[in-house]
Design a protein around this motif. Sequence first.
Motif, PDB file in Angstrom:
ATOM      1  N   GLU A 189     -22.589  -5.575 -98.638  1.00  0.00           N
ATOM      2  CA  GLU A 189     -23.362  -5.065 -99.548  1.00  0.00           C
ATOM      3  C   GLU A 189     -24.343  -4.219 -99.046  1.00  0.00           C
ATOM      4  O   GLU A 189     -24.477  -3.188-100.113  1.00  0.00           O
ATOM      5  CB  GLU A 189     -23.949  -5.793-100.416  1.00  0.00           C
ATOM      6  CG  GLU A 189     -22.724  -6.308-101.387  1.00  0.00           C
ATOM      7  CD  GLU A 189     -22.383  -7.804-100.922  1.00  0.00           C
ATOM      8  OE1 GLU A 189     -22.075  -8.696-101.687  1.00  0.00           O
ATOM      9  OE2 GLU A 189     -22.965  -8.204 -99.601  1.00  0.00           O
ATOM     10  N   ALA A 190     -24.650  -4.283 -97.735  1.00  0.00           N
ATOM     11  CA  ALA A 190     -25.534  -3.257 -97.423  1.00  0.00           C
ATOM     12  C   ALA A 190     -24.677  -2.037 -96.532  1.00  0.00           C
ATOM     13  O   ALA A 190     -25.214  -1.237 -96.839  1.00  0.00           O
ATOM     14  CB  ALA A 190     -26.822  -3.975 -95.615  1.00  0.00           C
ATOM     15  N   ALA A 191     -23.809  -2.008 -96.298  1.00  0.00           N
ATOM     16  CA  ALA A 191     -22.840  -1.019 -96.146  1.00  0.00           C
ATOM     17  C   ALA A 191     -22.121  -0.480 -97.351  1.00  0.00           C
ATOM     18  O   ALA A 191     -22.293   0.774 -96.853  1.00  0.00           O
ATOM     19  CB  ALA A 191     -21.432  -1.422 -95.230  1.00  0.00           C
ATOM     20  N   MET A 228     -19.987  -3.326 -91.595  1.00  0.00           N
ATOM     21  CA  MET A 228     -19.520  -4.305 -92.179  1.00  0.00           C
ATOM     22  C   MET A 228     -18.934  -4.148 -92.948  1.00  0.00           C
ATOM     23  O   MET A 228     -19.566  -4.628 -94.322  1.00  0.00           O
ATOM     24  CB  MET A 228     -19.505  -5.363 -91.078  1.00  0.00           C
ATOM     25  CG  MET A 228     -18.317  -6.511 -91.854  1.00  0.00           C
ATOM     26  SD  MET A 228     -17.597  -7.853 -92.850  1.00  0.00           S
ATOM     27  CE  MET A 228     -19.059  -8.432 -92.510  1.00  0.00           C
ATOM     28  N   LEU A 229     -17.640  -3.602 -93.548  1.00  0.00           N
ATOM     29  CA  LEU A 229     -16.968  -3.817 -95.193  1.00  0.00           C
ATOM     30  C   LEU A 229     -16.119  -4.650 -94.736  1.00  0.00           C
ATOM     31  O   LEU A 229     -15.129  -5.325 -94.680  1.00  0.00           O
ATOM     32  CB  LEU A 229     -16.119  -2.190 -94.623  1.00  0.00           C
ATOM     33  CG  LEU A 229     -16.773  -1.389 -94.780  1.00  0.00           C
ATOM     34  CD1 LEU A 229     -15.234   0.024 -95.177  1.00  0.00           C
ATOM     35  CD2 LEU A 229     -17.927  -0.942 -96.072  1.00  0.00           C
ATOM     36  N   LYS A 230     -16.316  -5.813 -96.189  1.00  0.00           N
ATOM     37  CA  LYS A 230     -15.677  -6.748 -97.042  1.00  0.00           C
ATOM     38  C   LYS A 230     -15.947  -6.847 -98.223  1.00  0.00           C
ATOM     39  O   LYS A 230     -16.711  -5.889 -98.868  1.00  0.00           O
ATOM     40  CB  LYS A 230     -16.134  -8.214 -96.442  1.00  0.00           C
ATOM     41  CG  LYS A 230     -17.921  -8.557 -96.710  1.00  0.00           C
ATOM     42  CD  LYS A 230     -18.757  -9.547 -96.217  1.00  0.00           C
ATOM     43  CE  LYS A 230     -19.672  -9.775 -96.855  1.00  0.00           C
ATOM     44  NZ  LYS A 230     -19.551 -10.712 -97.870  1.00  0.00           N
ATOM     45  N   THR A 283     -27.292  -7.897 -93.868  1.00  0.00           N
ATOM     46  CA  THR A 283     -26.345  -8.472 -93.404  1.00  0.00           C
ATOM     47  C   THR A 283     -25.676  -9.015 -95.642  1.00  0.00           C
ATOM     48  O   THR A 283     -24.495  -9.198 -96.106  1.00  0.00           O
ATOM     49  CB  THR A 283     -26.136 -10.368 -92.968  1.00  0.00           C
ATOM     50  OG1 THR A 283     -27.046 -11.140 -93.831  1.00  0.00           O
ATOM     51  CG2 THR A 283     -26.495 -10.088 -91.555  1.00  0.00           C
ATOM     52  N   GLY A 284     -26.528  -8.585 -96.182  1.00  0.00           N
ATOM     53  CA  GLY A 284     -26.086  -7.583 -97.519  1.00  0.00           C
ATOM     54  C   GLY A 284     -26.345  -9.629 -98.240  1.00  0.00           C
ATOM     55  O   GLY A 284     -28.002 -10.132 -97.804  1.00  0.00           O
ATOM     56  N   THR A 288     -29.970   7.768 -95.507  1.00  0.00           N
ATOM     57  CA  THR A 288     -30.009   5.773 -95.194  1.00  0.00           C
ATOM     58  C   THR A 288     -29.409   6.442 -93.647  1.00  0.00           C
ATOM     59  O   THR A 288     -29.201   7.248 -92.900  1.00  0.00           O
ATOM     60  CB  THR A 288     -28.651   5.441 -96.207  1.00  0.00           C
ATOM     61  OG1 THR A 288     -27.948   6.712 -95.737  1.00  0.00           O
ATOM     62  CG2 THR A 288     -29.411   5.369 -97.382  1.00  0.00           C
ATOM     63  N   LEU A 289     -29.994   4.804 -93.101  1.00  0.00           N
ATOM     64  CA  LEU A 289     -30.495   5.180 -91.871  1.00  0.00           C
ATOM     65  C   LEU A 289     -30.278   3.670 -91.205  1.00  0.00           C
ATOM     66  O   LEU A 289     -31.124   2.531 -91.606  1.00  0.00           O
ATOM     67  CB  LEU A 289     -31.390   5.452 -91.048  1.00  0.00           C
ATOM     68  CG  LEU A 289     -31.516   5.519 -88.848  1.00  0.00           C
ATOM     69  CD1 LEU A 289     -30.792   5.949 -88.323  1.00  0.00           C
ATOM     70  CD2 LEU A 289     -32.694   5.648 -88.632  1.00  0.00           C
ATOM     71  N   CYS A 290     -28.877   3.196 -90.250  1.00  0.00           N
ATOM     72  CA  CYS A 290     -29.085   1.634 -90.355  1.00  0.00           C
ATOM     73  C   CYS A 290     -29.691   1.441 -88.731  1.00  0.00           C
ATOM     74  O   CYS A 290     -29.198   2.563 -87.814  1.00  0.00           O
ATOM     75  CB  CYS A 290     -27.397   1.287 -90.190  1.00  0.00           C
ATOM     76  SG  CYS A 290     -26.639  -0.274 -89.549  1.00  0.00           S
TER      77      CYS A 290
END
Length: 260
Positions: free
Chosen positions: A166-168, A188-190, A126-127, A157-159
């Motif tokens: 930040e993880a995204a 999710m971008l934020k 979750t960053g 990279t693999l989600c």
Amino acid sequence: MSASAVFNRSSICTFSTSKKCNLSARVATVNSGSSGRGMLMPVQKRTRQISTSAVKRLVVQAVIPMMSGDASEQAPPDLPSFLFKERIVYMGMTLVPAVTELILAELLYLQYDNADKPIIMYINSTGTTKEGQKLGYDTEAFAIYDTMQYVKPPIHTLCVGNAWGEAALLLSSGSKGNRAALPSATIMLKQPIQSFRGQASDIEIQRQEIRNTKKQMMEILAENTGHPIEKLEKDINRPLYLPPHDAVEYGIIDKVLEQT
């Protein structure tokens, strides 16, 4: 040999009161073995010997791993080491300094081990935040990003769960064509978040720093996705959740790994 033959209670007890006599009698205990020999041993000494033996047995059991059945059927004792041996780096926690240090060390070592073979980074994070609370620094993500660009091996990279914030950003920073997600993943971008405390001049300095952090994130995402910074700023004005297929269209990843 009977207890009365070993000692006479009346001869041992020389105190004036029966209470003192009973206390003295408990100091000695008769141990009669199969050989017929008897000995007097204080109760405290016997208890100390028994306790020492028990502790030794516990220590041995704690050091020696217990296994049952065929050894070939046992689970590997250290799964992260087995993954690392296959050049798999797993980021499965919030980006706090300890996690960042481990990932940096793994990336640098794998480059030393083989500068041409790809590194696979699995992301489930979750960053720098968790449940709305800031746990790490934004610079943790920048440190990993810079190292990903610095090392020579291509990084795939693999989600595999969540890639938020930040993880995204790190997910989108993998080698082009090798950025992927599993079908049930969430991306999710934020905007970066930060709480400020202190006097007015200090708060203004911190506000400027968070603006610089946001600007740097927008520049990295613009390079990774191909979108202009203006569009990115508008899109992430509020958290932007993307299913894997939408993330492909947005340019964060290149493909969704599905079973055929």
